[in-house]
Design a protein around this motif. Structure first.
Motif, short mmCIF file in Angstrom:
data_model
loop_
_atom_site.label_atom_id
_atom_site.label_comp_id
_atom_site.label_asym_id
_atom_site.label_seq_id
_atom_site.Cartn_x
_atom_site.Cartn_y
_atom_site.Cartn_z
N PHE A 118 -8.64 2.27 -2.81
CA PHE A 118 -8.44 2.07 -4.33
C PHE A 118 -7.15 2.70 -4.51
CE2 PHE A 118 -13.18 2.49 -3.82
CZ PHE A 118 -13.56 1.23 -3.68
N LYS A 119 -6.22 1.79 -4.94
CA LYS A 119 -4.83 2.13 -5.32
C LYS A 119 -4.64 1.97 -6.89
CE LYS A 119 -2.72 3.71 -1.48
NZ LYS A 119 -1.90 5.11 -1.55
N SER A 120 -4.02 2.90 -7.46
CA SER A 120 -3.63 2.71 -8.84
C SER A 120 -2.12 1.92 -8.78
CB SER A 120 -3.58 4.05 -9.73
OG SER A 120 -2.80 3.76 -10.92
N ILE A 121 -1.99 0.97 -9.70
CA ILE A 121 -0.65 0.54 -10.05
C ILE A 121 0.34 1.25 -10.91
CG2 ILE A 121 -1.39 -1.84 -9.07
CD1 ILE A 121 -1.17 -2.75 -12.34
N GLU A 122 -0.35 2.60 -11.28
CA GLU A 122 0.45 3.08 -12.43
C GLU A 122 1.80 3.40 -12.05
OE1 GLU A 122 -0.51 4.25 -16.17
OE2 GLU A 122 -2.02 3.73 -14.70
N THR A 123 2.29 3.60 -10.89
CA THR A 123 3.63 3.96 -10.88
C THR A 123 4.61 2.62 -10.83
OG1 THR A 123 3.25 4.10 -8.40
CG2 THR A 123 3.33 6.05 -9.16
N TRP A 124 4.12 1.47 -10.72
CA TRP A 124 4.66 0.31 -10.70
C TRP A 124 4.69 0.18 -12.05
CZ3 TRP A 124 2.05 -3.89 -7.22
CH2 TRP A 124 2.31 -3.67 -5.75
N LEU A 125 3.73 0.31 -12.83
CA LEU A 125 3.78 0.16 -14.32
C LEU A 125 5.15 1.25 -14.97
CD1 LEU A 125 -0.02 -0.05 -15.38
CD2 LEU A 125 1.49 -1.86 -15.00
N GLN A 126 5.01 2.31 -14.32
CA GLN A 126 6.09 3.09 -14.84
C GLN A 126 7.68 2.89 -14.35
OE1 GLN A 126 5.94 5.57 -16.79
NE2 GLN A 126 3.99 6.68 -16.82
N GLY A 127 7.63 1.57 -13.69
CA GLY A 127 9.01 1.07 -13.10
C GLY A 127 9.55 1.43 -11.67
N THR A 128 8.81 2.01 -10.94
CA THR A 128 8.95 2.50 -9.66
C THR A 128 8.26 2.03 -8.43
OG1 THR A 128 9.46 4.92 -10.77
CG2 THR A 128 9.03 4.75 -8.42
N CYS A 129 8.96 1.38 -7.56
CA CYS A 129 8.38 0.98 -6.35
C CYS A 129 9.33 1.53 -5.16
CB CYS A 129 8.65 -0.74 -6.40
SG CYS A 129 7.68 -1.38 -4.78
N VAL A 130 8.70 2.41 -4.69
CA VAL A 130 9.44 3.45 -3.60
C VAL A 130 8.44 3.46 -2.50
CG1 VAL A 130 10.59 5.59 -2.66
CG2 VAL A 130 10.85 4.81 -5.35
N ARG A 131 8.82 2.99 -1.27
CA ARG A 131 8.13 3.33 -0.08
C ARG A 131 8.03 4.68 0.35
NH1 ARG A 131 8.23 -0.80 5.47
NH2 ARG A 131 6.28 -0.15 5.97
N SER A 132 6.66 5.30 0.71
CA SER A 132 6.50 6.76 1.09
C SER A 132 6.69 6.79 2.54
CB SER A 132 5.21 7.15 0.58
OG SER A 132 4.27 6.43 1.17
N SER A 133 6.58 5.90 3.13
CA SER A 133 6.59 6.08 4.84
C SER A 133 7.64 5.02 5.34
CB SER A 133 5.09 6.10 5.29
OG SER A 133 4.49 7.16 4.79
N PRO A 134 8.97 5.22 5.11
CA PRO A 134 9.65 4.03 5.54
C PRO A 134 9.72 3.59 7.11
CG PRO A 134 10.87 5.56 4.17
CD PRO A 134 9.60 6.20 4.30
N GLY A 135 9.13 4.69 7.74
CA GLY A 135 9.19 4.29 9.25
C GLY A 135 7.70 3.77 9.59
N ALA A 136 6.77 3.75 8.83
CA ALA A 136 5.44 3.21 9.13
C ALA A 136 5.52 1.64 9.34
CB ALA A 136 4.40 3.64 7.94
N TYR B 121 0.66 -1.31 -0.10
CA TYR B 121 -0.18 0.08 0.11
C TYR B 121 1.02 1.11 0.19
CZ TYR B 121 -3.37 3.54 2.03
OH TYR B 121 -4.08 4.56 2.28
N ASP B 122 1.93 1.29 0.87
CA ASP B 122 2.83 2.43 0.94
C ASP B 122 3.65 2.67 -0.24
OD1 ASP B 122 3.02 4.12 2.76
OD2 ASP B 122 5.02 3.53 3.57
N THR B 123 3.75 1.86 -1.14
CA THR B 123 4.58 1.88 -2.47
C THR B 123 3.92 2.49 -3.54
OG1 THR B 123 4.20 -0.41 -3.41
CG2 THR B 123 6.17 0.06 -1.73
N LEU B 124 2.48 2.57 -3.37
CA LEU B 124 1.37 3.00 -4.50
C LEU B 124 1.00 4.37 -3.96
CD1 LEU B 124 -0.19 -0.31 -5.06
CD2 LEU B 124 1.35 0.74 -6.58
N PRO B 125 1.67 5.55 -4.50
CA PRO B 125 1.25 6.99 -3.97
C PRO B 125 -0.06 7.16 -4.62
CG PRO B 125 3.05 7.02 -5.57
CD PRO B 125 2.82 5.81 -5.50
N ILE B 126 -0.74 6.68 -5.55
CA ILE B 126 -1.90 7.27 -6.13
C ILE B 126 -3.23 6.42 -5.56
CG2 ILE B 126 -3.13 7.68 -8.32
CD1 ILE B 126 -0.52 7.77 -9.92
#
Length: 253
Positions: free
Chosen positions: A235-253, A155-160
């Motif tokens: 509801f989370k879009s996987i668009e950023t994954w499709l763009q080749g990016t998987c970055v956790r937005s809240s590393p400390g969560a 969930y945290d790697t999908l910002p949209i």
């Protein structure tokens, strides 16, 4: 908004900077700066280029690309060279079909009697395990290796976050937040307790939902759980994954 190739939308800089010391390296740095400026415009221009989308899918795509434009300035959020719409759609469909290939795989060994076909399975997939397995299978297509975290990590790697079901596209993820009935259970980050894949038709979803069950298709992503309550759907879009990016937005969560 104008449509057409990027060259019609972005004017060249009137006074290009001279190459930095270092020759070709400096030229690449200048090119990087120009690319970063034009990224959001490139994203918006391809919104309407995806063929054969329903009205709800077009609506969702418009929202998603506005979000991509907003995220364009965030370091590590989306790559400098976004995939073309056709390539993104093909990868989205490949992700969905790969997930379907795991239908019938049991949830976990410990929930099945010894000696049963389920307990002797060579593979077990819970809700987040299914997502992780599919993305790892397609690692070369996605361009990244997804980490071992659970559904809260995913969930945290999908910002949209999409505002409603109407914005979903096939392959997008439906996350569920809730409160465990057992007070001894560890609370999940963002209270995310489950995830399933939306199949693109009404509320139908694919996932591993029940401990004694298997990966299967469900008529609806909505259900009543015996483990947690106060359920909310995200509801989370996987668009950023499709763009080749998987970055956790809240590393400390």
């Amino acid at each position: 908004m104008r449509k057409g190739p990027l060259s019609d939308s972005v004017s060249p800089e009137p006074n290009p900077k001279p190459p930095l010391r270092g020759g070709s390296t400096g030229e690449r740095l200048d090119k990087h700066i120009e690319d970063k400026k034009s990224l959001s415009i490139r994203a918006v221009n391809v919104v309407d280029q995806q063929p054969d989308l329903s009205w709800s899918q077009k609506l969702g795509r418009s929202f998603v690309w506005e979000e991509l434009r907003r995220l364009a300035g965030r370091k590590g959020t989306i790559p400098r060279w976004p995939r073309q719409p056709e390539a993104q759609w093909q990868l989205r469909m490949k992700f969905l079909e790969r997930a379907k290939s795991y239908i019938g795989v049991p949830y976990a060994k410990k929930y099945h009697l010894p000696g049963t076909p389920e307990s002797e399975s060579l593979l077990f997939l819970d809700c987040c395990g299914l997502i992780r397995r599919v993305v790892q299978d397609l690692m070369e297509d996605f361009g990244f290796y997804i980490g071992p975290g659970n559904q809260a990590y995913q969930y945290d790697t999908l910002p949209i976050t999409l505002p409603s079901e109407e914005h979903l596209k096939p392959g997008d993820l439906v996350f569920i937040s809730g409160t465990y009935f057992d007070p001894q259970r560890t609370r999940q980050a963002h209270d995310i307790v489950h995830v399933e894949i939306w199949l693109g038709e009404e509320e139908r979803s694919l996932g591993a939902r029940w401990k004694t069950g298997k990966v299967q298709i469900f008529d609806s992503y909505q259900f009543v759980s015996k483990t947690y309550g106060d359920i909310k759907y995200h509801f989370k879009s996987i668009e950023t994954w499709l763009q080749g990016t998987c970055v956790r937005s809240s590393p400390g969560a």
